[in-house]
Design a protein around this motif. Sequence first.
Motif, PDB file in Angstrom:
ATOM      1  N   LEU A 187      32.124  22.749  -5.146  1.00 14.89           N
ATOM      2  CA  LEU A 187      32.599  22.281  -4.063  1.00 14.89           C
ATOM      3  C   LEU A 187      33.796  21.394  -4.468  1.00 14.89           C
ATOM      4  CD1 LEU A 187      32.278  22.002  -0.981  1.00 14.89           C
ATOM      5  CD2 LEU A 187      31.120  19.902  -1.412  1.00 14.89           C
TER       6      LEU A 187
ATOM      7  N   SER B 138      34.501  26.136  -1.498  1.00 11.82           N
ATOM      8  CA  SER B 138      33.429  26.533  -2.504  1.00 11.82           C
ATOM      9  C   SER B 138      33.504  28.003  -2.479  1.00 11.82           C
ATOM     10  CB  SER B 138      32.069  26.095  -2.094  1.00 11.82           C
ATOM     11  OG  SER B 138      31.101  26.559  -2.543  1.00 11.82           O
TER      12      SER B 138
ATOM     13  N   LEU C 296      31.581  21.651   3.611  1.00 10.67           N
ATOM     14  CA  LEU C 296      30.688  22.668   3.636  1.00 10.67           C
ATOM     15  C   LEU C 296      30.578  23.463   4.933  1.00 10.67           C
ATOM     16  CD1 LEU C 296      28.612  23.483   1.118  1.00 10.67           C
ATOM     17  CD2 LEU C 296      26.769  22.563   2.727  1.00 10.67           C
TER      18      LEU C 296
END
Length: 201
Positions: A24, A35, A78
Amino acid sequence: WATTCDPSIKNPQLEKSNCPPKDLTDEWNDQYGYSKLYYDFLYNLASHTKGSIDHFIISNEVNSLRFWHGTRDQYLRLRKTAYKAIHDANPDAVVIDNGLASPVWGIAITKGMIEQGKTEEAVAFFNGYMLRRGTKIQKLSVEQLQELETLDPEVELAIEFSDAVFKAPTFDWLSFHFYEPVEYLPQVITYVKERMAKNGY
């Protein structure tokens, strides 16, 4: 193998916790987001399940250390990566936010009432909302707001996540988990809808 979780740590609090991917980064890549490991995983998953699974929830109750062992900003990166990967693989898929644990909404609503000077209403709301959790505050004022954040070590984290979750438009549906007395559910739904509307949802 793909996360920063340390398998040698024997801590019950972290056993079911998700961790950020090892790769990440802080910089966005137009091909795979933040990522490549996570992008590839979700792209392949969404491609493989296209037509049979079209709804994806990104992690679970990230405002709790029991489920997310990373920062707020790491989760948002994320989620943005997941949003790209899933929609690249299946444009018709629905990306759903993580489902914040329900105490956060009671805390956020209480905080808002206090900031509006509705101290008595805030005390009544908070005591009723948290009744099943055994948390009681007899007196609550603007000066005592800091005490609210010392009731539970995860409260400050929860407030940060409740503010951040609406910031970036990287989900299609917002989910939330609700375990409080049912009469408070309409107020939570109204609060969530108002917050979403302010951010263009």
